[in-house]
Design a protein around this motif. Structure first.
Motif, short mmCIF file in Angstrom:
data_model
loop_
_atom_site.label_atom_id
_atom_site.label_comp_id
_atom_site.label_asym_id
_atom_site.label_seq_id
_atom_site.Cartn_x
_atom_site.Cartn_y
_atom_site.Cartn_z
N ALA A 87 0.82 -1.21 0.00
CA ALA A 87 0.00 0.00 0.00
C ALA A 87 0.85 1.26 0.00
N THR A 88 0.35 2.29 -0.66
CA THR A 88 0.91 3.63 -0.53
C THR A 88 0.15 4.37 0.56
N GLY A 89 0.85 5.30 1.19
CA GLY A 89 0.17 6.07 2.23
C GLY A 89 1.03 7.24 2.70
N VAL A 90 1.01 8.34 2.02
CA VAL A 90 0.07 8.70 0.98
C VAL A 90 0.85 9.00 -0.30
N LEU A 91 0.39 8.51 -1.43
CA LEU A 91 0.93 8.89 -2.73
C LEU A 91 0.38 10.27 -3.09
N VAL A 92 1.28 11.19 -3.49
CA VAL A 92 0.90 12.58 -3.73
C VAL A 92 0.43 12.71 -5.18
N LEU A 93 -0.88 12.72 -5.36
CA LEU A 93 -1.45 12.68 -6.71
C LEU A 93 -0.96 13.81 -7.63
N PRO A 94 -0.84 15.06 -7.16
CA PRO A 94 -0.44 16.12 -8.10
C PRO A 94 0.92 15.88 -8.75
N ASN A 95 1.74 15.01 -8.15
CA ASN A 95 3.07 14.77 -8.71
C ASN A 95 3.05 13.81 -9.89
N HIS A 96 1.87 13.25 -10.24
CA HIS A 96 1.80 12.17 -11.21
C HIS A 96 0.82 12.48 -12.33
#
Length: 293
Positions: A87-96
């Motif tokens: 699991a990711t926690g937390v993957l930073v969505l704006p970076n992708h």
């Protein structure tokens, strides 16, 4: 109750392959449900942003702390484990970019036999997000669109996917391999804000409230459930993950978290650099929680 453990990024060990392989294997042996890894694409030596999870406003990680890419790290750990959730926690969505992220996440999921869980958020470190090429102020709207793109590309659409939104545009594309669960690859929302709770209710498979307790936690969970109902979704199908500590959790505390709505407990590790000490702490925790019984 599912019990996950966050890899101790602050100890500076999460880029050590031998340390992390031994840590993940021990989690699996002890009966923990999953390992959780954090993300910072970059850290800043100077920043004006306020870290929201400490009263100092400063993040506890030094700028030179090694923080491996979360999906690459989970792919590595998949090869050293057989059943452990990843699991990711937390993957930073704006970076992708979501098209690239859809491919990367599906690849990890397929090669691990369907063990991936994404927990994503919009991030707090403006300097990091802007370094990755994204406008900080629009990251919430961008995240909503990103989640839609991910789901569309994971869905079984033989004629391809077209999308024309505020941030992303494409026509007639396909993305393979698909996740093991297809569009059902679990995506949870992490955060401490009302916006995060609403996003979890509308678009997520679960919610991981960060750094909130008591009445504020209850309010966020109620908001998540109300938002899910308003969107025609079943709020009872949304998982809730609440935090605690490896060294302090016990059966009574776990029971109280369950009463607050937790389906999963996500445990923070002390910053141990000695792998044997870390394994001892995990074994003692698993014994208190009767994970291996």
């Amino acid at each position: 109750m599912k019990v996950a453990v966050v890899a101790p990024v602050g100890a500076g060990v999460t880029a050590d392959p031998a340390w992390m392989a031994a840590f993940a294997r021990h989690l699996e042996v002890c009966g923990f449900e999953s390992i959780v890894v954090v993300e910072h694409t970059v850290l800043a030596t100077r920043y004006d942003s306020v870290y929201p999870y400490d009263s100092s406003g400063r993040v506890e990680l030094a700028a030179d702390c090694p923080v491996p890419d979360p999906l690459d790290l989970l792919a590595f750990l998949a090869g050293h484990t057989e059943r452990l959730g990843l699991a990711t926690g937390v993957l930073v969505l704006p970076n992708h970019h979501p098209v690239v992220l859809a491919k990367r996440a599906a690849t990890v999921d397929v090669l691990s036999g369907g063990r991936l869980r994404l927990c994503v958020g919009v991030g707090w470190l403006r300097e990091e997000i802007e370094a990755c090429g994204t406008e900080f102020g629009s990251r919430g709207r961008r995240a909503d669109e990103q989640l839609g793109v991910l789901r569309a590309l994971w869905d079984d659409r033989p004629h391809g996917v077209s999308h024309h939104g505020e941030f992303f545009h494409f026509d007639d594309i396909t993305c393979h391999p698909k996740p093991v669960a297809g569009v059902g690859l679990p995506v949870h929302i992490g955060g401490h804000s009302a916006a995060a709770a609403r996003r979890a209710g509308r678009l997520g498979d679960g919610f991981q409230p960060l750094g909130v307790v008591g009445a504020q936690l209850g309010s966020l969970l109620s908001l998540m459930r109300d938002e899910a109902s308003a969107a025609g979704r079943d709020p009872d199908r949304l998982e809730v993950s609440l935090g605690h500590s490896v060294t302090k959790i016990d059966a009574d505390r776990a029971g109280r978290l369950a009463e607050q709505g937790a389906d999963r407990i996500v445990l923070a590790m002390p910053p141990l650099t000695d792998i044997e000490q870390a394994k001892d702490a995990l074994s003692a925790c698993a014994q208190r929680l009767l994970l291996a019984s």
